[in-house]
Design an enzyme around this catalytic site. Structure first.
Site, PDB file in Angstrom:
ATOM      1  N   ASP A   1       0.809  -1.227   0.000  1.00 38.98           N
ATOM      2  CA  ASP A   1       0.000   0.000   0.000  1.00 38.98           C
ATOM      3  C   ASP A   1       0.841   1.277   0.000  1.00 38.98           C
ATOM      4  OD1 ASP A   1      -2.236  -1.680   0.128  1.00 38.98           O
ATOM      5  OD2 ASP A   1      -2.150  -1.710   2.318  1.00 38.98           O
TER       6      ASP A   1
ATOM      7  N   GLY B   1      -4.356  -4.476  -3.779  1.00 35.99           N
ATOM      8  CA  GLY B   1      -5.379  -3.454  -4.028  1.00 35.99           C
ATOM      9  C   GLY B   1      -4.642  -2.203  -4.450  1.00 35.99           C
ATOM     10  N   HIS B   2      -4.659  -1.912  -5.742  1.00 39.35           N
ATOM     11  CA  HIS B   2      -3.902  -0.777  -6.273  1.00 39.35           C
ATOM     12  C   HIS B   2      -4.877   0.290  -6.747  1.00 39.35           C
ATOM     13  CE1 HIS B   2      -0.179  -3.526  -7.123  1.00 39.35           C
ATOM     14  NE2 HIS B   2      -0.579  -3.547  -5.875  1.00 39.35           N
TER      15      HIS B   2
ATOM     16  N   VAL C   1      -7.804  -1.419   0.512  1.00 40.88           N
ATOM     17  CA  VAL C   1      -8.555  -1.438  -0.747  1.00 40.88           C
ATOM     18  C   VAL C   1      -9.214  -2.807  -0.952  1.00 40.88           C
ATOM     19  CG1 VAL C   1      -8.313  -1.190  -3.264  1.00 40.88           C
ATOM     20  CG2 VAL C   1      -6.882   0.176  -1.749  1.00 40.88           C
ATOM     21  N   THR C   2      -8.574  -3.848  -0.452  1.00 40.27           N
ATOM     22  CA  THR C   2      -9.075  -5.210  -0.690  1.00 40.27           C
ATOM     23  C   THR C   2     -10.018  -5.657   0.409  1.00 40.27           C
ATOM     24  OG1 THR C   2      -7.057  -5.712  -1.878  1.00 40.27           O
ATOM     25  CG2 THR C   2      -8.331  -7.606  -1.127  1.00 40.27           C
TER      26      THR C   2
ATOM     27  N   GLY D   1       0.224  13.766  -3.898  1.00 41.55           N
ATOM     28  CA  GLY D   1      -1.225  13.646  -4.003  1.00 41.55           C
ATOM     29  C   GLY D   1      -1.536  12.417  -4.849  1.00 41.55           C
TER      30      GLY D   1
ATOM     31  N   LYS E   1       1.971   1.941  -5.120  1.00 37.82           N
ATOM     32  CA  LYS E   1       2.553   1.324  -6.331  1.00 37.82           C
ATOM     33  C   LYS E   1       1.661   1.522  -7.549  1.00 37.82           C
ATOM     34  CE  LYS E   1       2.515  -2.617  -4.195  1.00 37.82           C
ATOM     35  NZ  LYS E   1       2.141  -2.154  -2.842  1.00 37.82           N
ATOM     36  N   GLY E   2       0.318   1.411  -7.317  1.00 38.62           N
ATOM     37  CA  GLY E   2      -0.626   1.563  -8.432  1.00 38.62           C
ATOM     38  C   GLY E   2      -0.489   2.929  -9.064  1.00 38.62           C
TER      39      GLY E   2
ATOM     40  N   GLN F   1       2.107  -6.166  -3.043  1.00 37.76           N
ATOM     41  CA  GLN F   1       2.535  -6.258  -1.635  1.00 37.76           C
ATOM     42  C   GLN F   1       3.825  -5.429  -1.455  1.00 37.76           C
ATOM     43  OE1 GLN F   1       1.577  -9.658  -3.145  1.00 37.76           O
ATOM     44  NE2 GLN F   1      -0.376  -8.757  -2.677  1.00 37.76           N
TER      45      GLN F   1
ATOM     46  N   GLY G   1     -10.922  -3.483   3.289  1.00 35.43           N
ATOM     47  CA  GLY G   1     -11.568  -2.393   4.015  1.00 35.43           C
ATOM     48  C   GLY G   1     -11.064  -2.212   5.437  1.00 35.43           C
TER      49      GLY G   1
HETATM   50  P1  GDP Z   1      -0.693   0.210  -3.580  1.00 33.56           P
HETATM   51  O1  GDP Z   1      -1.300  -1.039  -3.062  1.00 33.56           O
HETATM   52  O2  GDP Z   1       0.773   0.287  -3.278  1.00 33.56           O
HETATM   53  O3  GDP Z   1      -0.985   0.486  -5.016  1.00 33.56           O
HETATM   54  O4  GDP Z   1      -1.351   1.402  -2.749  1.00 33.56           O
HETATM   55  P2  GDP Z   1      -2.926   1.558  -2.385  1.00 33.56           P
HETATM   56  O5  GDP Z   1      -3.646   1.973  -3.598  1.00 33.56           O
HETATM   57  O6  GDP Z   1      -3.419   0.384  -1.640  1.00 33.56           O
HETATM   58  O7  GDP Z   1      -2.855   2.724  -1.324  1.00 33.56           O
HETATM   59  C1  GDP Z   1      -2.286   3.965  -1.618  1.00 33.56           C
HETATM   60  C2  GDP Z   1      -3.366   5.049  -1.439  1.00 33.56           C
HETATM   61  O8  GDP Z   1      -2.757   6.316  -1.409  1.00 33.56           O
HETATM   62  C3  GDP Z   1      -4.363   5.122  -2.578  1.00 33.56           C
HETATM   63  O9  GDP Z   1      -5.587   5.539  -2.063  1.00 33.56           O
HETATM   64  C4  GDP Z   1      -3.777   6.172  -3.509  1.00 33.56           C
HETATM   65  O10 GDP Z   1      -4.758   6.831  -4.295  1.00 33.56           O
HETATM   66  C5  GDP Z   1      -3.199   7.119  -2.499  1.00 33.56           C
HETATM   67  N1  GDP Z   1      -1.996   7.850  -2.924  1.00 33.56           N
HETATM   68  C6  GDP Z   1      -0.971   7.458  -3.721  1.00 33.56           C
HETATM   69  N2  GDP Z   1      -0.016   8.401  -3.760  1.00 33.56           N
HETATM   70  C7  GDP Z   1      -0.436   9.416  -2.972  1.00 33.56           C
HETATM   71  C8  GDP Z   1       0.126  10.668  -2.564  1.00 33.56           C
HETATM   72  O11 GDP Z   1       1.245  11.035  -2.936  1.00 33.56           O
HETATM   73  N3  GDP Z   1      -0.621  11.431  -1.713  1.00 33.56           N
HETATM   74  C9  GDP Z   1      -1.837  11.050  -1.258  1.00 33.56           C
HETATM   75  N4  GDP Z   1      -2.486  11.855  -0.428  1.00 33.56           N
HETATM   76  N5  GDP Z   1      -2.398   9.878  -1.619  1.00 33.56           N
HETATM   77  C10 GDP Z   1      -1.697   9.070  -2.444  1.00 33.56           C
HETATM   78  P1  IMO Z   2      -0.840  -4.267  -2.169  1.00 37.56           P
HETATM   79  O1  IMO Z   2      -0.355  -4.819  -3.477  1.00 37.56           O
HETATM   80  C1  IMO Z   2      -0.958  -4.689   2.173  1.00 37.56           C
HETATM   81  C2  IMO Z   2      -1.039  -8.767   3.769  1.00 37.56           C
HETATM   82  C3  IMO Z   2      -2.307  -9.224   4.457  1.00 37.56           C
HETATM   83  C4  IMO Z   2      -1.719 -10.203   5.481  1.00 37.56           C
HETATM   84  C5  IMO Z   2      -0.568 -10.840   4.717  1.00 37.56           C
HETATM   85  C6  IMO Z   2      -0.912 -12.199   4.113  1.00 37.56           C
HETATM   86  O2  IMO Z   2      -2.133  -3.561  -2.246  1.00 37.56           O
HETATM   87  O3  IMO Z   2       0.245  -3.485  -1.515  1.00 37.56           O
HETATM   88  P2  IMO Z   2      -2.379 -12.923   2.010  1.00 37.56           P
HETATM   89  O4  IMO Z   2      -3.835 -12.731   1.748  1.00 37.56           O
HETATM   90  O5  IMO Z   2      -1.477 -12.343   0.992  1.00 37.56           O
HETATM   91  O6  IMO Z   2      -2.028 -14.348   2.327  1.00 37.56           O
HETATM   92  O7  IMO Z   2      -2.148 -12.119   3.403  1.00 37.56           O
HETATM   93  O8  IMO Z   2      -0.238  -9.925   3.674  1.00 37.56           O
HETATM   94  N1  IMO Z   2      -1.234  -8.256   2.393  1.00 37.56           N
HETATM   95  C7  IMO Z   2      -1.161  -6.963   2.067  1.00 37.56           C
HETATM   96  N2  IMO Z   2      -0.993  -5.864   2.824  1.00 37.56           N
HETATM   97  N3  IMO Z   2      -1.044  -4.570   0.844  1.00 37.56           N
HETATM   98  C8  IMO Z   2      -1.180  -5.655   0.055  1.00 37.56           C
HETATM   99  O9  IMO Z   2      -1.145  -5.589  -1.293  1.00 37.56           O
HETATM  100  C9  IMO Z   2      -1.295  -6.917   0.660  1.00 37.56           C
HETATM  101  N4  IMO Z   2      -1.467  -8.180   0.204  1.00 37.56           N
HETATM  102  C10 IMO Z   2      -1.417  -8.977   1.270  1.00 37.56           C
HETATM  103  O10 IMO Z   2      -2.965  -8.147   5.071  1.00 37.56           O
HETATM  104  O11 IMO Z   2      -1.162  -9.480   6.551  1.00 37.56           O
HETATM  105 MG    MG Z   3      -2.837  -1.688  -1.816  1.00 35.84          MG
END
Ligand code: GDP
Ligand code: IMO
Ligand code: MG
Length: 434
Positions: free
Chosen positions: A13, A40-41, A299-300, A419, A16-17, A224, A302
């Site tokens: 999180d 969850g990206h 994202v995945t 942002g 990366k997305g 991850q 909640g």
């Molecule tokens: P990922 O799993 O690594 O792709 O990240 P997630 O999407 O799960 O979580 C990152 C969250 O931060 C998302 O809601 C993005 O829209 C948001 N985000 C990404 N970059 C920024 C940033 O620079 N500033 C803010 N405020 N939000 C960001």
């Molecule tokens: P993104 O790509 C954050 C965590 C789960 C749990 C552990 C094992 O959005 O960054 P699993 O279902 O993979 O066997 O769960 O890994 N986990 C993540 N945490 N971001 C993710 O993906 C994750 N994918 C799995 O919460 O602790």
């Molecule tokens: Mg994520």
């Protein structure tokens, strides 16, 4: 510069997305190489927010291939819902390619994931319950269905006869609700997926390597983060795949010498979902404040994400394991308005300061963070104006914070994200793709 990888440098999180979507503009293909729809990206394009779990973030840009490599585990039923999201937004999936060697997540894997968590009781991992662990278990145990099998109906029927009764027995043993599906129905459903998505299934290693030979730009999208890696993460509180740089080679079928740039996605503070050690975790109101300011909800699943200060012991671990050549520092704007900001530069364990992330969970639980403290910076009105003015226009104390990360790790912060939108990105890469 044809190959760039994006890898999460913390516990997932990190954004990366967003960074993948940003860099995908110049890429010819975006490739996932591990994990599944546990990811969850989030990608924000104008007023639209896309949440991708399995599909590579490249699907949101026209004329790119979006490749699911052999190291990914695929749930076709869930993928169909994601495809619908893309189609509803007026985008197609013509560029989708799925490795014939990618393993399939079945319903029984999801059920077993839940049952294993119950079995573990207080020691549960806090998985996403998407069936990721049980699918990788089957892969290693050589019981897996692969995407390529979907194109061979006889093979599917044969494997079903052997595997379904075994999984039903296992589900009973684990106290899980079992599936009532007959062998025929089960096999026909899989054959149906093959008919529907077969045209996207191919040898993606050949595809990617041919593209590289032609000088095409390939972007690898990690899921991850390094700290969730099966070998190098906080085992057993990890996911079941290789999330570090080496995972790209085995999970996409490309050799190590073909990867040129590795972007470590580093959130300006730290979050973690699920169980496991977290040395810089905040507590109570302080944690809640950061969670709220950062919108830190999974994202995945909640679930609320645990929050804490930036940890450079973690960053060093990730950088070493992944060969990170640039940081993309994200969510710096979330720290706007803090009076003081802390950064962890060591762990005090049993009276000694450790600079490297230890393997032992017990040690991590005893570890006390050694902090450097920074003065905060003020909020701003207009991120996009700051982006056009560049790095030098950022608040002085934010620049100091970024420079400290660069100096501590010896890695340049080539991308600064302030942002969630594409336009809220300061790009200091000077055109890698050219
Ligand atoms: P990922 O799993 O690594 O792709 O990240 P997630 O999407 O799960 O979580 C990152 C969250 O931060 C998302 O809601 C993005 O829209 C948001 N985000 C990404 N970059 C920024 C940033 O620079 N500033 C803010 N405020 N939000 C960001
Ligand atoms: P993104 O790509 C954050 C965590 C789960 C749990 C552990 C094992 O959005 O960054 P699993 O279902 O993979 O066997 O769960 O890994 N986990 C993540 N945490 N971001 C993710 O993906 C994750 N994918 C799995 O919460 O602790
Ligand atoms: Mg994520």
């Amino acid at each position: 510069m044809p190959t760039v990888a994006i890898i999460g440098a913390q516990w997932g999180d990190e954004g990366k997305g967003k960074i993948t979507d940003y860099l995908a503009e110049k890429a010819d293909a975006v490739v996932r190489f591990q994990g599944g729809n546990n990811a969850g990206h989030t990608i924000v394009i104008g007023d639209s927010v896309f949440k991708l779990h399995l599909l590579p973030s490249g699907v949101l840009r026209k004329d790119k291939l979006a490749v699911i490599g052999n190291g990914v585990v695929v749930n076709f039923a869930d993928m169909a819902e994601e495809v619908k999201q893309i189609e509803d937004a007026g985008l197609g999936i013509d560029g989708l390619r799925i490795s014939d060697r990618a393993h399939l997540i079945m319903n029984y894997h999801k059920k077993l994931d839940g049952a294993e968590e119950v079995y573990r009781g207080n020691a549960s991992v806090g998985t996403t319950k998407k069936g990721i662990g049980p699918t990788y278990q089957d892969k290693i145990a050589r019981y897996g269905f692969r995407a390529g099998d979907l194109l061979e109906p006889e093979l599917i029927r044969e494997k079903t006869k052997f595997l379904l009764p075994m999984k039903k027995d296992l589900m009973k043993l684990m106290g899980s609700e079992t599936c009532n599906c007959s062998e025929d129905d089960f096999a026909e459903r899989l054959i149906g997926w093959g008919q529907k998505y077969g045209k996207y299934i191919c040898d993606t290693s050949v595809l990617i390597n041919d593209m590289l030979d032609e000088g095409k730009n390939i972007l690898f999208e990690g899921a991850q983060g390094a700290m969730l890696d099966i070998d190098h993460g906080t085992y057993p509180y990890v996911t079941s795949s290789s999330t570090v740089g080496g995972g790209i080679c085995s999970g996409a079928g490309v050799a190590p010498n073909r990867i040129q740039k590795v972007v470590g996605c580093l959130k300006a503070y730290t979050t973690r979902v699920g169980e496991g050690p977290f040395v810089t975790e905040l507590e109570g109101a302080e944690e809640e404040e950061l969670q709220k300011k950062g919108g830190e909800f999974g994202v995945t699943t909640g679930r609320g994400r645990r929050c804490g200060w930036l940890d450079l012991v973690v960053a060093e671990h990730a950088a070493r394991l992944c060969g990170i050549t640039s940081w993309a520092i994200t969510k710096l704007d979330v720290l706007n308005g803090y009076e003081k900001i802390k950064v962890c530069v060591g762990y005090e364990i049993d009276g000694k300061v450790e600079k490297h992330f230890p393997a032992s969970i017990a040690k991590l639980e005893r570890a006390k963070p050694v902090y450097e403290e920074f003065d905060g910076w003020e909020d701003w009105e207009d991120s996009e104006a700051l982006v056009s003015a560049g790095m030098d226009s950022l608040p002085e104390n934010m620049q100091k914070y970024i420079r400290f990360i660069e100096e501590y790790t010896g890695i340049p912060a080539d991308i600064i994200s302030i942002g969630p939108k594409r336009s809220e990105t300061i790009d200091r890469t000077s055109g890698w793709w050219n």
